[in-house]
Design an enzyme around this catalytic site. Structure first.
Site, short mmCIF file in Angstrom:
data_model
loop_
_atom_site.label_atom_id
_atom_site.label_comp_id
_atom_site.label_asym_id
_atom_site.label_seq_id
_atom_site.Cartn_x
_atom_site.Cartn_y
_atom_site.Cartn_z
N ASP A 1 71.61 41.93 43.82
CA ASP A 1 69.84 41.89 43.39
C ASP A 1 69.15 41.50 42.30
OD1 ASP A 1 67.21 41.90 44.22
OD2 ASP A 1 67.49 44.14 45.17
N CYS B 1 68.82 39.32 53.40
CA CYS B 1 69.07 40.42 52.39
C CYS B 1 67.66 41.38 52.58
CB CYS B 1 68.51 39.07 50.98
SG CYS B 1 67.19 38.18 51.26
N ARG C 1 67.55 36.29 47.29
CA ARG C 1 68.60 35.89 47.66
C ARG C 1 68.99 35.74 49.18
NH1 ARG C 1 70.88 41.55 47.26
NH2 ARG C 1 68.92 42.09 48.06
P1 4NP Z 1 65.96 39.85 47.65
O1 4NP Z 1 65.48 41.16 46.52
O2 4NP Z 1 66.46 41.07 48.53
O3 4NP Z 1 66.94 39.01 46.99
O4 4NP Z 1 65.03 39.26 48.08
C1 4NP Z 1 64.65 42.07 46.58
C2 4NP Z 1 63.28 41.48 46.94
C3 4NP Z 1 62.08 42.54 46.91
C4 4NP Z 1 62.69 43.89 46.73
C5 4NP Z 1 63.66 44.48 46.45
C6 4NP Z 1 64.81 43.45 47.12
N1 4NP Z 1 61.86 44.73 46.65
O5 4NP Z 1 61.41 46.30 46.82
O6 4NP Z 1 60.41 44.67 47.03
#
Ligand code: 4NP
Length: 179
Positions: free
Chosen positions: A148, A28, A34
């Protein structure tokens, strides 16, 4: 005619299998929501199915902001509520060499798909290509995104867990038939 939704089919093991595990990388953006949730759930189902010796599941993010950090506390809380162990995760970043090191790279959304690059034909797929409830794809993959939950509320994490559970069950079903 069948009314069952068609899911993707797992690619075969790489080359002449060395007898090592079938290696799956879940990807991800941040590797704190995720793909770690998917890693915990898929690993748990692999173990329950007696496939732990034959399947390896890891995860990473295309971004480096959270490298070395544990899971987002809301992701961990959602998993814990449902009886999973969320304590062992530490975020790591996807590296292009992961293409060669894995039988299958499963990305959570269409921007992850663009970010990891093409890899070997058939070995990079959207995670929800294996979701039995996903609508037929329109081509660009966006309708197969795992949303997300990072900027949303707690409901978003429950929603992700539902997708992850039914999709992981289908992946494990197919892993059991790989041989
Ligand atoms: P992930 O969610 O891709 O599902 O782990 C996110 C976690 C952090 C960030 C964006 C999406 N961020 O911008 O820090």
């Amino acid at each position: 005619m069948t009314t069952e939704p068609a899911t993707a089919v797992l690619p075969p093991r790489r080359g002449s299998s060395d007898g090592g595990p079938y290696r799956i990388a879940l990807v991800c953006l941040g590797n704190i929501c995720r793909s770690p949730m998917a890693e915990v759930v898929l690993s748990s189902m692999v173990e329950e199915s007696g496939l732990a010796d034959r399947v390896e599941v890891v995860s990473s993010g295309t971004g480096d902001w959270h490298v070395g950090k544990p899971m987002d506390r809301r992701a961990a809380a959602t998993l814990t509520t449902h009886g999973y162990d969320a304590t062992r995760h530490r975020a790591q970043q996807f590296h292009p060499t992961w293409h060669d090191d894995h039988d299958l790279v499963l990305v959570m959304d269409s921007s992850n798909l663009a970010d990891v690059g093409p890899g070997e034909e058939g070995r990079v797929r959207m995670f929800r290509d294996f979701d039995p409830r996903a609508e037929p794809g329109s081509g660009d993959g966006a309708d197969r995104d795992v949303p997300d939950p990072y900027y949303g509320d707690d409901d978003g994490f429950e929603h992700v867990l539902g997708i992850v559970r039914r999709t992981s069950a289908e992946i494990v079903r197919q892993l059991g038939q790989l041989g």
